[in-house]
Scaffold this motif. Structure first.
Motif, PDB file in Angstrom:
ATOM      1  N   TYR A   1       0.811  -1.219   0.000  1.00 33.54           N
ATOM      2  CA  TYR A   1       0.000   0.000   0.000  1.00 33.54           C
ATOM      3  C   TYR A   1       0.846   1.271   0.000  1.00 33.54           C
ATOM      4  N   GLU A   2       1.858   1.322   0.821  1.00 33.91           N
ATOM      5  CA  GLU A   2       2.678   2.541   0.935  1.00 33.91           C
ATOM      6  C   GLU A   2       3.394   2.897  -0.372  1.00 33.91           C
ATOM      7  N   ASN A   3       3.747   1.892  -1.174  1.00 33.04           N
ATOM      8  CA  ASN A   3       4.512   2.122  -2.405  1.00 33.04           C
ATOM      9  C   ASN A   3       3.715   1.817  -3.667  1.00 33.04           C
ATOM     10  N   ARG A   4       2.410   1.698  -3.549  1.00 38.40           N
ATOM     11  CA  ARG A   4       1.589   1.242  -4.675  1.00 38.40           C
ATOM     12  C   ARG A   4       1.715   2.107  -5.921  1.00 38.40           C
ATOM     13  N   PHE A   5       1.876   3.413  -5.764  1.00 35.82           N
ATOM     14  CA  PHE A   5       1.949   4.276  -6.939  1.00 35.82           C
ATOM     15  C   PHE A   5       3.287   4.141  -7.666  1.00 35.82           C
ATOM     16  N   ASP A   6       4.322   3.702  -6.953  1.00 36.96           N
ATOM     17  CA  ASP A   6       5.608   3.435  -7.591  1.00 36.96           C
ATOM     18  C   ASP A   6       5.525   2.145  -8.405  1.00 36.96           C
ATOM     19  N   SER A   7       4.853   1.146  -7.859  1.00 33.39           N
ATOM     20  CA  SER A   7       4.738  -0.157  -8.518  1.00 33.39           C
ATOM     21  C   SER A   7       3.687  -0.169  -9.615  1.00 33.39           C
ATOM     22  N   VAL A   8       2.592   0.551  -9.379  1.00 29.96           N
ATOM     23  CA  VAL A   8       1.456   0.567 -10.311  1.00 29.96           C
ATOM     24  C   VAL A   8       1.076   2.030 -10.547  1.00 29.96           C
ATOM     25  N   PRO A   9       1.722   2.679 -11.520  1.00 35.06           N
ATOM     26  CA  PRO A   9       1.496   4.108 -11.745  1.00 35.06           C
ATOM     27  C   PRO A   9       0.035   4.487 -11.992  1.00 35.06           C
ATOM     28  N   ASP A  10      -0.757   3.581 -12.569  1.00 35.46           N
ATOM     29  CA  ASP A  10      -2.161   3.910 -12.824  1.00 35.46           C
ATOM     30  C   ASP A  10      -3.092   3.404 -11.718  1.00 35.46           C
ATOM     31  N   CYS A  11      -2.527   3.144 -10.557  1.00 36.32           N
ATOM     32  CA  CYS A  11      -3.321   2.750  -9.392  1.00 36.32           C
ATOM     33  C   CYS A  11      -4.367   3.835  -9.123  1.00 36.32           C
ATOM     34  N   THR A  12      -5.556   3.420  -8.759  1.00 34.01           N
ATOM     35  CA  THR A  12      -6.627   4.358  -8.455  1.00 34.01           C
ATOM     36  C   THR A  12      -6.362   5.038  -7.130  1.00 34.01           C
ATOM     37  N   GLN A  13      -6.218   6.347  -7.166  1.00 33.28           N
ATOM     38  CA  GLN A  13      -6.083   7.097  -5.918  1.00 33.28           C
ATOM     39  C   GLN A  13      -7.416   7.766  -5.646  1.00 33.28           C
TER      40      GLN A  13
END
Length: 152
Positions: A66-78
């Protein structure tokens, strides 16, 4: 030190007024945000798949990073208070959507039931039907469409 959440904050405050801890607690743990979606620019429709992001632990319906999700999955839903109203694909059961629409949380919501497993027992979570993105080749994604929703 973790700050205490305000009593029944979801009934007393708008989404914009929530603390970060309250915002996170509003998540019901269903995992539906983490299902892949295909947007058709031509028809302005959104296909929701039974394929979950590779970071979703399908059994717990929690992000494995969860803490690094945007690094791993750039199109993660925020999800943000502003976007809750725009994301018309959020299920009607979603705690964020319910509060944004002025509705009460479902009785099974962890904030009311004190039972994080209840969302799974009620069949609201993706636990019983989702498959990992790692198990579905991209060319077969269209075979995993659950629903097609209008984007307006």
């Amino acid at each position: 030190m973790v700050a205490a959440m305000r009593e029944r904050f979801w009934e007393r405050y708008s989404l914009e007024e929530l603390t970060p801890q309250e915002w996170e607690a509003l998540c019901d743990g269903c995992g539906q945000c983490c299902l892949l979606k295909l947007h058709d620019d031509e028809t302005q429709e959104l296909a929701v798949l039974n394929v979950a992001c590779r970071l979703l632990d399908i059994h717990s319906c929690q992000c494995s990073d969860y803490e690094n999700r945007f690094d791993s999955v750039p199109d993660c839903t925020q999800l943000t208070p502003e976007l809750v109203k725009e994301f018309t694909w959020l299920p009607h059961t979603c705690g964020y959507r319910r509060v944004a629409e002025g509705r009460k949380l479902a009785g099974w919501h962890p904030l009311l039931s004190n039972d994080a497993e209840r969302v799974h027992r009620k069949g609201v979570s993706v636990r019983s039907f989702a498959v990992s993105q790692d198990d579905v080749p991209e060319r077969l994604l269209e075979e995993h469409i659950l629903a097609v929703l209008p984007m307006s």
